[in-house]
Design an enzyme around this catalytic site. Structure first.
Site, PDB file in Angstrom:
ATOM      1  N   SER A  41      48.277  61.402  52.045  1.00 22.23           N
ATOM      2  CA  SER A  41      46.857  60.980  52.009  1.00 22.23           C
ATOM      3  C   SER A  41      46.739  59.495  52.353  1.00 22.23           C
ATOM      4  CB  SER A  41      46.282  61.236  50.608  1.00 22.23           C
ATOM      5  OG  SER A  41      47.072  60.563  49.621  1.00 22.23           O
ATOM      6  N   ASN A  42      47.829  58.742  52.190  1.00 23.80           N
ATOM      7  CA  ASN A  42      47.773  57.329  52.575  1.00 23.80           C
ATOM      8  C   ASN A  42      49.076  56.884  53.235  1.00 23.80           C
ATOM      9  OD1 ASN A  42      46.289  54.898  52.784  1.00 23.80           O
ATOM     10  ND2 ASN A  42      47.415  54.016  51.069  1.00 23.80           N
ATOM     11  N   SER A 148      51.681  48.665  36.932  1.00 26.16           N
ATOM     12  CA  SER A 148      51.035  47.563  37.641  1.00 26.16           C
ATOM     13  C   SER A 148      50.653  46.466  36.668  1.00 26.16           C
ATOM     14  CB  SER A 148      49.761  48.095  38.314  1.00 26.16           C
ATOM     15  OG  SER A 148      48.934  47.029  38.738  1.00 26.16           O
ATOM     16  N   TYR A 172      41.343  52.279  37.571  1.00 24.35           N
ATOM     17  CA  TYR A 172      42.725  52.349  38.097  1.00 24.35           C
ATOM     18  C   TYR A 172      43.702  51.833  37.052  1.00 24.35           C
ATOM     19  CZ  TYR A 172      46.960  50.774  40.372  1.00 24.35           C
ATOM     20  OH  TYR A 172      48.288  50.531  40.663  1.00 24.35           O
ATOM     21  N   LYS A 176      46.903  53.734  34.660  1.00 20.47           N
ATOM     22  CA  LYS A 176      48.296  53.300  34.477  1.00 20.47           C
ATOM     23  C   LYS A 176      48.625  53.130  32.992  1.00 20.47           C
ATOM     24  CE  LYS A 176      49.591  53.081  38.802  1.00 20.47           C
ATOM     25  NZ  LYS A 176      50.623  53.976  39.345  1.00 20.47           N
ATOM     26  N   ASN A 223      43.998  45.008  50.362  1.00 22.17           N
ATOM     27  CA  ASN A 223      44.666  43.834  49.811  1.00 22.17           C
ATOM     28  C   ASN A 223      44.691  42.661  50.800  1.00 22.17           C
ATOM     29  OD1 ASN A 223      46.716  46.272  48.381  1.00 22.17           O
ATOM     30  ND2 ASN A 223      45.459  44.915  47.154  1.00 22.17           N
ATOM     31  N   ARG A 257      48.032  34.688  42.310  1.00 23.70           N
ATOM     32  CA  ARG A 257      48.748  35.948  42.134  1.00 23.70           C
ATOM     33  C   ARG A 257      50.241  35.726  42.337  1.00 23.70           C
ATOM     34  NH1 ARG A 257      44.639  36.743  40.338  1.00 23.70           N
ATOM     35  NH2 ARG A 257      43.109  38.436  40.666  1.00 23.70           N
ATOM     36  N   ARG A 328      34.786  38.429  43.218  1.00 30.54           N
ATOM     37  CA  ARG A 328      34.874  39.897  43.317  1.00 30.54           C
ATOM     38  C   ARG A 328      34.975  40.441  41.895  1.00 30.54           C
ATOM     39  NH1 ARG A 328      39.948  42.666  46.414  1.00 30.54           N
ATOM     40  NH2 ARG A 328      41.079  41.722  44.668  1.00 30.54           N
ATOM     41  N   GLY A 330      36.009  42.119  38.710  1.00 26.38           N
ATOM     42  CA  GLY A 330      37.326  42.570  38.232  1.00 26.38           C
ATOM     43  C   GLY A 330      38.449  41.589  38.508  1.00 26.38           C
ATOM     44  N   ASP A 331      38.191  40.592  39.331  1.00 26.91           N
ATOM     45  CA  ASP A 331      39.254  39.601  39.598  1.00 26.91           C
ATOM     46  C   ASP A 331      39.463  38.731  38.366  1.00 26.91           C
ATOM     47  OD1 ASP A 331      38.786  38.953  43.166  1.00 26.91           O
ATOM     48  OD2 ASP A 331      40.191  40.233  42.084  1.00 26.91           O
TER      49      ASP A 331
END
Ligand code: NAD
Ligand code: WQD
Length: 375
Positions: A41-42, A148, A172, A176, A223, A257, A328, A330-331
């Site tokens: 799928s990816n 993650s 997401y 996890k 990303n 990051r 953005r 959620g950052d």
């Protein structure tokens, strides 16, 4: 001296960006017979053909038949959400036939996860649960899980240690955390049976140095680094990078990051797999006898968005324009790992620097302008 028989290891999502680099690393060891399950799928099946090619090219002149066998991947196109398909695959190898599983397959976009929560819970949580159930039925109970840094949400302390509470703030990330919780509970319930290592990846980047495999997401990259590569190669028409906020409490106001070369990340999986073996001591000091450990896989070095843009400008020669726009959702300001536990207990190292990550990413992109080129 007689060769040790190959251990069968199943890599779910083996054709994906990280999965293909893990498979490549396993094949080069010539100790494992790799099985892959992927619904593509990816990703593209071509990735695994190229991984096999890399392994064949690396065979020594005196390669044994077993060495040659180790370069052949048992690749199944199947969907983890279809339990009967997963059972069919395990049945091919019989009870105890698969030594361990590296579970990489998942949906991974934070943004998409808010829009399609059921897709994410179905694949990432139900898919993992079904996989574990089939593993148990086939007496396969060594498990490396792709987690993650997102499980930490907005961390109270940076660099982030593994003792940080898990408090994801996206669908997401919550998938996890749920998977880690399921795995921990399983290990508490059956400490003599299960050995599980959860690897919390920070920001993987780069590609296999030859440029034969690399990150090739379907559609527009979510990303930063693959987006910058697509901009430089012309796969996206944007000539200006929208920088999501420069009012964070960081050295230049943009988010920080912890970028880690995908080859170092792949090596970390080999160390984790070995740590699931009988000689391992990583579970000796587990307080509850549950053989479950979580490890950060990062460099312990943070880089800001603007520093990444500069590094890619140097690697590609492309003159990126930037425009500061709003934050953005959620950052978080800074997600930098404390990697000392993995370094101490797994012998983990992440020697590749940012310039190498950008150079390898660009090498992959220029050699494969349309990625694996399949539609
Ligand atoms: P990817 O999309 O390249 O790889 C995931 C693979 O899983 C793909 O090949 C996809 O086809 C496959 N897959 C997805 N759903 C499936 C299903 N239902 N059945 C079978 N196969 C399925 O992503 P990636 O970047 O390689 O990420 C791999 C893992 O690492 C994921 O678990 C992700 O959550 C985790 N992770 C990624 C990052 C990152 O920045 N890339 C960071 C931290 C953690
Ligand atoms: C990096 C930085 C953006 C694009 C994500 C997932 C995480 C994990 C890794 C799965 C951020 C900024 C980006 C752009 C920008 N995946 N940026 N303009 O958000 O750290 O992590 O991938 O586990 O779960 O959240 O990585 O590459 O999306 O962004 O300014 O057009 O670049 O704000 O600060 P992120 P990213």
């Amino acid at each position: 001296m007689a060769q040790e028989p190959l251990r069968r290891v199943l890599v779910t999502g083996g054709a994906g960006y990280i999965g293909s680099h893990i498979v490549q690393t396993l094949l080069l060891q010539r100790r494992y017979k790799v099985i892959s399950i992927d619904n593509h799928s990816n990703s593209f099946p071509t990735a695994l053909s190229r991984v096999s090619q890399i392994a064949r090219d690396a065979l020594p002149d005196d390669a044994t038949d077993q060495d040659k066998q180790s370069t052949v991947i048992d690749s199944y196109t199947a969907d983890l959400r279809k339990k009967e398909d997963v059972e069919f695959i395990f049945k091919q190898y019989g009870k105890g036939g698969i030594w361990g599983v590296i579970h990489v397959a998942a949906l991974k976009s934070v943004g998409d996860s808010s829009d399609f929560p059921l897709e994410y819970y179905s694949t990432n949580v139900a898919g993992t649960l079904q996989l574990i159930q089939v593993m148990d039925a086939y007496e396969c109970r060594r498990f490396v899980f792709s987690s993650s840094a997102t499980v930490y949400g907005t961390p109270p302390v940076v660099p982030i240690p593994e003792t940080t509470r898990l408090a994801a703030d996206s669908v997401y990330g919550r998938t996890k955390v749920m998977c880690e919780t399921i795995l921990q509970d399983l290990c508490y319930a059956e400490p003599e049976k299960w050995r599980v290592i959860s690897l919390r990846y920070f920001n993987p980047a780069g590609a296999y140095p030859s440029g034969l495999i690399g990150e090739d997401p379907r559609g527009r990259p979510g990303n930063l680094l693959p987006l910058l590569a697509h901009m430089a190669i012309g796969r996206v028409k944007d000539t200006t990078l929208r920088v999501f906020g420069n009012d964070y409490p960081t050295r230049d106001g943009t988010c920080v990051r912890d970028y880690i070369h995908v080859m170092d990340l792949a090596s970390g999986h080999l160390l984790a797999l070995d740590a699931l073996g009988p000689q391992s001591t990583v579970f000796d000091n587990c307080p509850t006898r549950a053989r479950f450990k979580g490890y950060n896989l990062g460099k312990g070095k943070g880089q800001s968005v603007l520093e990444i843009v500069e590094a890619m400008r140097k690697a590609t020669g492309y003159d990126y324009k930037t425009e500061i726009v709003g934050r953005r959702l959620g950052d978080v300001p800074d997600l930098t790992a404390d990697p000392s536990l993995a370094e101490k207990e797994l012998g983990f190292k992440a020697p590749h620097d940012l310039d190498t990550m950008c150079r390898d990413l660009w090498n992959w992109q220029t050699k494969n302008p349309q990625g694996f080129g399949e539609d």
